[in-house]
Design an enzyme around this catalytic site. Structure first.
Site, PDB file in Angstrom:
ATOM      1  CB  SER A  71      -2.004   8.944  -1.961  1.00  0.00           C
ATOM      2  OG  SER A  71      -0.846   8.251  -1.542  1.00  0.00           O
ATOM      3  CE1 TYR A  75      -4.951   5.902   1.241  1.00  0.00           C
ATOM      4  CE2 TYR A  75      -2.871   5.514   0.102  1.00  0.00           C
ATOM      5  CZ  TYR A  75      -3.707   6.356   0.808  1.00  0.00           C
ATOM      6  OH  TYR A  75      -3.322   7.650   1.058  1.00  0.00           O
TER       7      TYR A  75
END
Length: 255
Positions: free
Chosen positions: A145, A158
């Protein structure tokens, strides 16, 4: 029409989290490029739906109903699938996020996110490499990401796991290059997925995203799938340890 070096004709590709969003888009694009696919996800109904799409494209689809943390179940079923053919491509796509602020993160949330996003990717990559090394070829692709590269406003755990995937990609590429295994990663920004669906319904939130995106739009899943095909194909054979950010320019823009 795919250029020869972008074809995946008769390759066997495995995608975790393969029934929605990015995972589904990658699975379908691989079939369009000529690959047979193994779909790993928790929902039997959704697995069958994606399998039908793959088969309509004239390719074989195998399904494994499992959580990505159920390593032994996945390995056992994979052993049966690859008994007759080599494993060519493995995509660690399954992931999750709990958008707690750092002061609010619980140990249970930590364990769940780390196990799903990072631990599973490592041990499933280990399995993939063990089966690729004897054939002296293979492609492993980790879905990271932009949060693994640029600070996010919430979702610290995350972001930590996605940063770890980028570093893991580099280390595994270093170790497994001797087996001719390429290990690369993709770092997406915002795409229409189950994780972002509610967020993208908030116009103020969307405008904030666009203010940090030079191309001023949300990505299309087909644009991400093309990168996944490239990293799985012969076209990327001399590329390893890299993370390609498919982000509309977000990671160069800053805040």
């Amino acid at each position: 029409m795919f250029l020869p070096s972008f074809k995946l004709t008769n390759k066997l590709a495995v995608i975790t989290g393969a029934t929605k969003g990015i995972g589904k888009a990658i699975a379908v694009s691989y079939a369009e490029a000529g690959a047979d696919v193994v779909l790993i996800a928790r929902s039997k109904e959704q697995l069958e739906e994606v399998k039908a799409v793959i088969e309509e494209l004239g390719r074989k689809a195998f399904t494994i109903q499992a959580d990505v943390n159920e390593y032994e179940l996945i390995k056992k079923q994979m052993d049966g699938i690859i008994a007759e053919r080599p494993l060519d491509i493995w995509v660690n796509n399954a992931g999750m996020n709990i958008r707690s602020e750092a002061m609010e993160v619980t140990e249970a949330e930590w364990d769940q996110i780390v196990s799903t996003n990072m631990k599973s990717a490592f041990f499933l990559s280990q399995y993939a490499a063990e089966n690729m090394k004897d054939n002296q070829q293979g492609k492993i692709i980790n879905i990271s990401s932009v949060g693994g590269h640029t600070a996010l406003r919430t979702g610290v755990v995350y972001a930590m796991t996605k940063s770890a995937l980028i570093q893991m990609t580099k280390n595994l590429a270093m170790e497994w290059g001797k087996y001719n295994i390429n290990v690369n990663a993709i770092g997406p920004w915002y795409f229409p997925t189950a994780l972002t669906e509610k967020l993208l319904q908030d116009e103020n939130y969307v405008q904030d995203i666009l203010s940090r995106t030079p191309l001023k739009r949300i990505g299309k899943l087909s644009e991400l799938a093309g990168t996944a095909v490239f990293l799985a194909a012969e076209a990327s054979d001399y590329m390893t340890g890299q993370t390609l950010f498919v982000d509309g320019g977000m990671t160069i823009y800053g805040f």
